[in-house]
Design an enzyme around this catalytic site. Structure first.
Site: not given
Ligand code: ZN
Ligand code: MN
Length: 257
Positions: A37, A35, A46, A181, A176, A121, A123
């Protein structure tokens, strides 16, 4: 077989692997996502972080690291900016569940007795849980492995949080592409982080509900839900220590090693 310190089974030969698993090691399975970032970090954050942490924990407890589940459930707007953003690439829930279910069944077939999923991650969590639960149902009547499931950020201590977020902690969902991160990536993969490209925007002000289809204007232009401006390698080292030692202690304690 030759002596090896390699713990990631994707780099082991089958003969060495079969020999090592006779000693009943814990199998760690990293789970990530592909995804966006923001402009300052790669799509694989992730999966890279969960794999790196699993490899470091594996050294501490003499575990093995299984293949990384590189792609996860769809990025959601309130925790990952949303899957509508080009760059993010998500599986349907049934796919994530099916992959995790298969991993547990396959490692059970190999004779592994203790498995831990290291999730990176946000989700993914409930779908990994469901995959494990269905696998144990599939295996009823056979030898059922013990399975742990964790997300790495849950091992950052309150003490570390208050030290790293003097102005208040925004919550892991809006982290996020933010300080945590980015700092962890600066610790483990500094060549892949471009701090000069960070977009220093206010944290996303998202409503307490979801919209389908999404309203793209709710995600900040950066794609990140909070700013990474305050990220640093020093913070990354503190976070990494807290996480790796916390996960090590939890698995060692639960699986009595
Ligand atoms: Zn991420
Ligand atoms: Mn994510």
């Amino acid at each position: 077989p030759p002596m090896t310190h390699e713990r990631n089974i994707t780099r082991l030969d089958a003969f060495t692997y079969r020999k090592i698993i006779q000693d009943d090691p814990v199998m760690l399975i990293p789970v990530g996502a592909i995804e966006q970032h923001g402009p300052h970090m790669p799509l694989g954050v992730d999966m890279m972080l969960s794999t790196k942490m699993a490899e470091l924990v594996a050294e501490n407890i003499n575990a093995l690291v299984g293949p990384t589940i590189t792609t996860g459930y769809k990025s959601q707007q309130r925790s990952g900016g949303g899957n509508h953003i080009i760059g993010s690439f998500g599986f349907d829930a049934a796919t994530v569940i099916g992959i995790c279910r298969t991993f547990v069944r396959e490692f059970a077939r190999h004779g592994l007795k203790r498995i831990a999923f290291i999730n990176g991650h946000y989700e993914n969590y409930q779908f990994i849980y469901e995959g494990v639960d269905l696998a144990l149902r599939d295996l009823r009547g056979q030898s059922i492995p013990d399975v742990m499931l964790l997300s790495y950020w849950d091992f950052v201590t309150e003490e570390v949080i208050s030290g790293l977020y003097p102005d208040g902690f925004p919550g892991w969902d809006v982290e996020h592409g933010g300080v945590m991160e980015t700092s962890l990536m600066l610790e483990y993969f500094p060549d892949l982080v471009h701090m000069d490209r960070v977009m220093d925007l206010p944290a996303a002000a998202l409503p307490p509900y979801d919209l389908l289809p999404v309203d793209p204007t709710l995600t900040p232009e950066s794609g990140c839900l909070s700013s990474a401006k305050a990220a640093s390698a020093e913070k990354g080292a503190i976070l990494a220590d807290s996480i790796v030692s916390g996960i090590t202690d939890a698995i060692r304690g639960r699986f009595t090693m």
